[in-house]
Design a protein around this motif. Structure first.
Motif, PDB file in Angstrom:
ATOM      1  N   GLY A   1      27.467 -28.427  88.446  1.00 25.65           N
ATOM      2  CA  GLY A   1      28.807 -28.603  87.888  1.00 25.65           C
ATOM      3  C   GLY A   1      29.153 -30.071  87.691  1.00 25.65           C
ATOM      4  N   VAL A   2      28.776 -30.906  88.666  1.00 25.66           N
ATOM      5  CA  VAL A   2      29.030 -32.344  88.544  1.00 25.66           C
ATOM      6  C   VAL A   2      28.233 -32.930  87.376  1.00 25.66           C
ATOM      7  CG1 VAL A   2      28.659 -34.579  89.682  1.00 25.66           C
ATOM      8  CG2 VAL A   2      29.741 -32.698  90.932  1.00 25.66           C
ATOM      9  N   VAL A   3      26.973 -32.517  87.246  1.00 28.79           N
ATOM     10  CA  VAL A   3      26.154 -32.970  86.110  1.00 28.79           C
ATOM     11  C   VAL A   3      26.817 -32.580  84.795  1.00 28.79           C
ATOM     12  CG1 VAL A   3      23.978 -32.586  84.878  1.00 28.79           C
ATOM     13  CG2 VAL A   3      23.944 -33.029  87.341  1.00 28.79           C
ATOM     14  N   GLN A   4      27.276 -31.323  84.695  1.00 29.64           N
ATOM     15  CA  GLN A   4      27.950 -30.859  83.494  1.00 29.64           C
ATOM     16  C   GLN A   4      29.211 -31.672  83.230  1.00 29.64           C
ATOM     17  OE1 GLN A   4      27.015 -28.240  81.240  1.00 29.64           O
ATOM     18  NE2 GLN A   4      28.590 -29.325  80.076  1.00 29.64           N
ATOM     19  N   GLY A   5      29.974 -31.935  84.286  1.00 30.50           N
ATOM     20  CA  GLY A   5      31.198 -32.714  84.147  1.00 30.50           C
ATOM     21  C   GLY A   5      30.936 -34.137  83.685  1.00 30.50           C
ATOM     22  N   LEU A   6      29.892 -34.776  84.244  1.00 33.24           N
ATOM     23  CA  LEU A   6      29.543 -36.135  83.826  1.00 33.24           C
ATOM     24  C   LEU A   6      29.148 -36.159  82.348  1.00 33.24           C
ATOM     25  CD1 LEU A   6      27.504 -37.402  86.929  1.00 33.24           C
ATOM     26  CD2 LEU A   6      29.874 -37.932  86.343  1.00 33.24           C
ATOM     27  N   LYS A   7      28.431 -35.132  81.902  1.00 31.15           N
ATOM     28  CA  LYS A   7      28.087 -35.028  80.474  1.00 31.15           C
ATOM     29  C   LYS A   7      29.342 -34.866  79.629  1.00 31.15           C
ATOM     30  CE  LYS A   7      23.417 -33.110  81.026  1.00 31.15           C
ATOM     31  NZ  LYS A   7      22.575 -31.897  80.904  1.00 31.15           N
ATOM     32  N   ASP A   8      30.266 -34.038  80.103  1.00 28.65           N
ATOM     33  CA  ASP A   8      31.489 -33.750  79.339  1.00 28.65           C
ATOM     34  C   ASP A   8      32.319 -35.003  79.095  1.00 28.65           C
ATOM     35  OD1 ASP A   8      30.763 -31.094  79.297  1.00 28.65           O
ATOM     36  OD2 ASP A   8      32.186 -30.456  80.858  1.00 28.65           O
ATOM     37  N   VAL A   9      32.338 -35.924  80.074  1.00 32.48           N
ATOM     38  CA  VAL A   9      33.184 -37.123  79.933  1.00 32.48           C
ATOM     39  C   VAL A   9      32.388 -38.372  79.539  1.00 32.48           C
ATOM     40  CG1 VAL A   9      34.905 -36.218  81.548  1.00 32.48           C
ATOM     41  CG2 VAL A   9      33.094 -37.728  82.415  1.00 32.48           C
ATOM     42  N   GLY A  10      31.076 -38.192  79.279  1.00 38.50           N
ATOM     43  CA  GLY A  10      30.272 -39.315  78.829  1.00 38.50           C
ATOM     44  C   GLY A  10      29.854 -40.273  79.925  1.00 38.50           C
ATOM     45  N   TRP A  11      29.666 -39.739  81.145  1.00 35.17           N
ATOM     46  CA  TRP A  11      29.296 -40.574  82.292  1.00 35.17           C
ATOM     47  C   TRP A  11      27.886 -40.268  82.789  1.00 35.17           C
ATOM     48  CZ3 TRP A  11      34.201 -39.938  85.914  1.00 35.17           C
ATOM     49  CH2 TRP A  11      35.275 -40.691  85.386  1.00 35.17           C
ATOM     50  N   THR A  12      26.963 -39.937  81.915  1.00 34.02           N
ATOM     51  CA  THR A  12      25.628 -39.529  82.375  1.00 34.02           C
ATOM     52  C   THR A  12      24.859 -40.670  83.038  1.00 34.02           C
ATOM     53  OG1 THR A  12      24.825 -39.895  80.116  1.00 34.02           O
ATOM     54  CG2 THR A  12      25.292 -37.621  80.771  1.00 34.02           C
ATOM     55  N   ASP A  13      25.326 -41.912  82.866  1.00 38.34           N
ATOM     56  CA  ASP A  13      24.652 -43.043  83.511  1.00 38.34           C
ATOM     57  C   ASP A  13      25.124 -43.259  84.953  1.00 38.34           C
ATOM     58  OD1 ASP A  13      27.192 -43.738  82.543  1.00 38.34           O
ATOM     59  OD2 ASP A  13      26.665 -45.857  82.331  1.00 38.34           O
ATOM     60  N   VAL A  14      26.081 -42.456  85.417  1.00 37.78           N
ATOM     61  CA  VAL A  14      26.587 -42.579  86.797  1.00 37.78           C
ATOM     62  C   VAL A  14      25.625 -41.857  87.747  1.00 37.78           C
ATOM     63  CG1 VAL A  14      28.453 -41.976  88.390  1.00 37.78           C
ATOM     64  CG2 VAL A  14      28.994 -42.766  86.070  1.00 37.78           C
ATOM     65  N   PRO A  15      25.047 -42.560  88.719  1.00 33.52           N
ATOM     66  CA  PRO A  15      24.118 -41.893  89.650  1.00 33.52           C
ATOM     67  C   PRO A  15      24.835 -40.894  90.564  1.00 33.52           C
ATOM     68  CG  PRO A  15      24.399 -44.212  90.260  1.00 33.52           C
ATOM     69  CD  PRO A  15      25.145 -44.008  88.984  1.00 33.52           C
ATOM     70  N   ILE A  16      24.111 -39.839  90.897  1.00 26.99           N
ATOM     71  CA  ILE A  16      24.609 -38.820  91.829  1.00 26.99           C
ATOM     72  C   ILE A  16      23.767 -38.901  93.100  1.00 26.99           C
ATOM     73  CG2 ILE A  16      24.953 -36.350  92.239  1.00 26.99           C
ATOM     74  CD1 ILE A  16      24.979 -36.001  89.155  1.00 26.99           C
ATOM     75  N   ILE A  17      24.436 -38.956  94.234  1.00 24.66           N
ATOM     76  CA  ILE A  17      23.736 -38.935  95.522  1.00 24.66           C
ATOM     77  C   ILE A  17      23.911 -37.538  96.099  1.00 24.66           C
ATOM     78  CG2 ILE A  17      23.481 -40.018  97.775  1.00 24.66           C
ATOM     79  CD1 ILE A  17      25.085 -42.431  96.413  1.00 24.66           C
ATOM     80  N   ALA A  18      22.819 -36.779  96.132  1.00 28.79           N
ATOM     81  CA  ALA A  18      22.839 -35.375  96.539  1.00 28.79           C
ATOM     82  C   ALA A  18      22.459 -35.283  98.012  1.00 28.79           C
ATOM     83  CB  ALA A  18      21.863 -34.579  95.681  1.00 28.79           C
ATOM     84  N   MET A  19      23.408 -34.879  98.844  1.00 31.42           N
ATOM     85  CA  MET A  19      23.238 -34.907 100.299  1.00 31.42           C
ATOM     86  C   MET A  19      23.012 -33.507 100.873  1.00 31.42           C
ATOM     87  SD  MET A  19      23.438 -38.104 100.969  1.00 31.42           S
ATOM     88  CE  MET A  19      23.378 -37.877 102.761  1.00 31.42           C
ATOM     89  N   GLU A  20      22.032 -33.412 101.763  1.00 34.89           N
ATOM     90  CA  GLU A  20      21.768 -32.176 102.497  1.00 34.89           C
ATOM     91  C   GLU A  20      21.548 -32.513 103.976  1.00 34.89           C
ATOM     92  OE1 GLU A  20      19.076 -29.310  99.906  1.00 34.89           O
ATOM     93  OE2 GLU A  20      18.400 -31.388  99.706  1.00 34.89           O
ATOM     94  N   THR A  21      21.651 -31.490 104.805  1.00 34.42           N
ATOM     95  CA  THR A  21      21.303 -31.664 106.214  1.00 34.42           C
ATOM     96  C   THR A  21      19.854 -31.234 106.430  1.00 34.42           C
ATOM     97  OG1 THR A  21      22.268 -29.475 106.645  1.00 34.42           O
ATOM     98  CG2 THR A  21      23.612 -31.410 107.198  1.00 34.42           C
ATOM     99  N   VAL A  22      19.204 -31.877 107.376  1.00 34.56           N
ATOM    100  CA  VAL A  22      17.851 -31.479 107.770  1.00 34.56           C
ATOM    101  C   VAL A  22      17.898 -30.021 108.243  1.00 34.56           C
ATOM    102  CG1 VAL A  22      15.960 -31.903 109.391  1.00 34.56           C
ATOM    103  CG2 VAL A  22      17.260 -33.830 108.440  1.00 34.56           C
ATOM    104  N   GLY A  23      17.030 -29.185 107.689  1.00 31.51           N
ATOM    105  CA  GLY A  23      17.029 -27.767 108.049  1.00 31.51           C
ATOM    106  C   GLY A  23      17.760 -26.883 107.063  1.00 31.51           C
ATOM    107  N   ALA A  24      18.424 -27.513 106.074  1.00 35.84           N
ATOM    108  CA  ALA A  24      19.026 -26.759 104.949  1.00 35.84           C
ATOM    109  C   ALA A  24      18.778 -27.578 103.678  1.00 35.84           C
ATOM    110  CB  ALA A  24      20.525 -26.545 105.171  1.00 35.84           C
ATOM    111  N   ASP A  25      17.532 -28.055 103.561  1.00 27.15           N
ATOM    112  CA  ASP A  25      17.204 -29.091 102.573  1.00 27.15           C
ATOM    113  C   ASP A  25      16.346 -28.557 101.429  1.00 27.15           C
ATOM    114  OD1 ASP A  25      15.231 -28.612 104.439  1.00 27.15           O
ATOM    115  OD2 ASP A  25      14.644 -30.691 104.699  1.00 27.15           O
ATOM    116  N   CYS A  26      16.803 -27.480 100.781  1.00 26.33           N
ATOM    117  CA  CYS A  26      15.981 -26.848  99.743  1.00 26.33           C
ATOM    118  C   CYS A  26      15.816 -27.741  98.507  1.00 26.33           C
ATOM    119  CB  CYS A  26      16.538 -25.477  99.363  1.00 26.33           C
ATOM    120  SG  CYS A  26      18.245 -25.461  98.774  1.00 26.33           S
ATOM    121  N   LEU A  27      16.826 -28.558  98.167  1.00 16.07           N
ATOM    122  CA  LEU A  27      16.679 -29.456  97.020  1.00 16.07           C
ATOM    123  C   LEU A  27      15.703 -30.585  97.340  1.00 16.07           C
ATOM    124  CD1 LEU A  27      17.536 -30.394  94.145  1.00 16.07           C
ATOM    125  CD2 LEU A  27      19.256 -31.825  95.284  1.00 16.07           C
TER     126      LEU A  27
END
Length: 322
Positions: A173-199
């Motif tokens: 959803g955030v990726v889609q939103g960044l595309k919608d407003v023309g912010w695709t150059d903004v980096p995304i920091i995707a955070m997970e906890t150890v033990g629920a880290d499927c990405l």
């Protein structure tokens, strides 16, 4: 019926976080949604598209997606069945029932509950509401970035966006939103906890993988397999997605610091993204050259807090510190 079920949430400046990272930090307070999390954006949008003539909805969720589905179904006058794994806190089960939902507990992890939800879709003729893997969900979630852009005003955009990742719906959803407003150059920091880290596991393997088990206490991040679209986003050359992990204890400490400084209680899953600031991860990424040394405003998605109370916080603290 309402035009949509979500509200335009506040965008708040955090002085404490800003001091820590040396740039302005904005908090998108999705915990203030009617159902307690960002999930209502996508699930409300999906139900309005698919469930208006439905016999009822069924959703598999250990927390926020179920709360959103139950809330939306109640507002639409539809029966809701929420299938939860056995790890779901009792307070979540009670809140689902308070929304008028029928709650079924099946299996140990979300994947088990989801198999039952899909079975009910076939046998009972219910409308399946996926918790994270559907383009309609991502369209709904994208509206939070549109709101941020409107709040910041023309000419201002984030230096980076911080999100917690479970199954990957918020990330998509955030990726889609960044595309919608023309912010695709903004980096995304995707955070997970150890033990629920499927990405993170998928990024390391170079393909979607399935975790053997969910060992993290952040049960709302507890999908063993990330959605394919989220993984594909990490491989897209147009986007910069940095996948990082924190421990449950770091996430818990972030929840406690956030409660102290911002006077808001959020769940452990949300603490994963907050921990990027409180644990010094942002500074480390800058030192490593993975984020600019001079960083524009940091946008933190405060994704939700419907599945925690002070008793559960104390239990988590006892479990993680002994």
């Amino acid at each position: 019926m309402a035009k949509h079920f979500h509200v335009n949430t506040p965008l708040l400046e955090s002085i404490g976080m800003s001091k820590r990272v040396g740039t302005t930090v904005y908090l998108k307070m999705e915990n203030s949604q009617p159902s307690g999390s960002f999930k209502i954006r996508g699930i409300g949008h999906l139900c309005q598209q698919l469930a208006t003539q439905s016999k009822g909805v069924v959703c598999s969720s250990g927390g926020n997606a179920g709360m959103a589905a139950a809330y939306v179904a109640r507002k639409m006058g539809l029966p809701a069945t929420i299938v939860v794994p056995s790890s779901t806190p009792q307070l979540v089960v009670q809140r689902l029932k308070d929304q008028g939902a029928t709650v079924k507990s099946v299996g140990k992890v979300w994947d088990d509950a989801n198999a039952e939800a899909l079975r009910l879709t076939e046998t009972e003729g219910l409308t399946y509401v996926p918790p994270f893997d559907d383009p309609l969900l991502w369209q709904g979630h994208a509206t939070m970035i549109t709101e941020v852009a409107a709040s910041l005003g023309p000419g201002v955009k984030p230096g980076a966006v911080l999100v917690s990742v479970g199954g990957g719906g918020l990330l998509c959803g955030v990726v889609q939103g960044l595309k919608d407003v023309g912010w695709t150059d903004v980096p995304i920091i995707a955070m997970e906890t150890v033990g629920a880290d499927c990405l993170n596991a998928a990024v390391k393997a170079g393909r979607v993988v399935t975790l053997d088990d969910i060992t993290s206490e952040a049960k709302c991040l507890g999908a063993k397999t990330v959605c394919k679209k989220a993984f594909e986003c990490t491989q897209c050359s147009e986007l910069s997605i940095i996948s990082e992990l924190v421990t449950d204890l770091q996430a818990l400490q972030a929840v406690e610091t956030f409660l102290d400084e911002e006077r808001v209680l959020v769940e452990l899953a949300c603490g994963a993204s907050l921990a990027a600031v409180y644990s010094g991860l942002i500074r480390r990424l800058q030192d490593e050259g993975r984020l600019p040394t001079v960083l524009g405003p940091l946008l933190v998605i405060v994704c939700g807090g419907s599945s925690i109370d002070m008793k559960q916080l104390a239990n988590l603290k006892h479990k993680l510190q002994t």
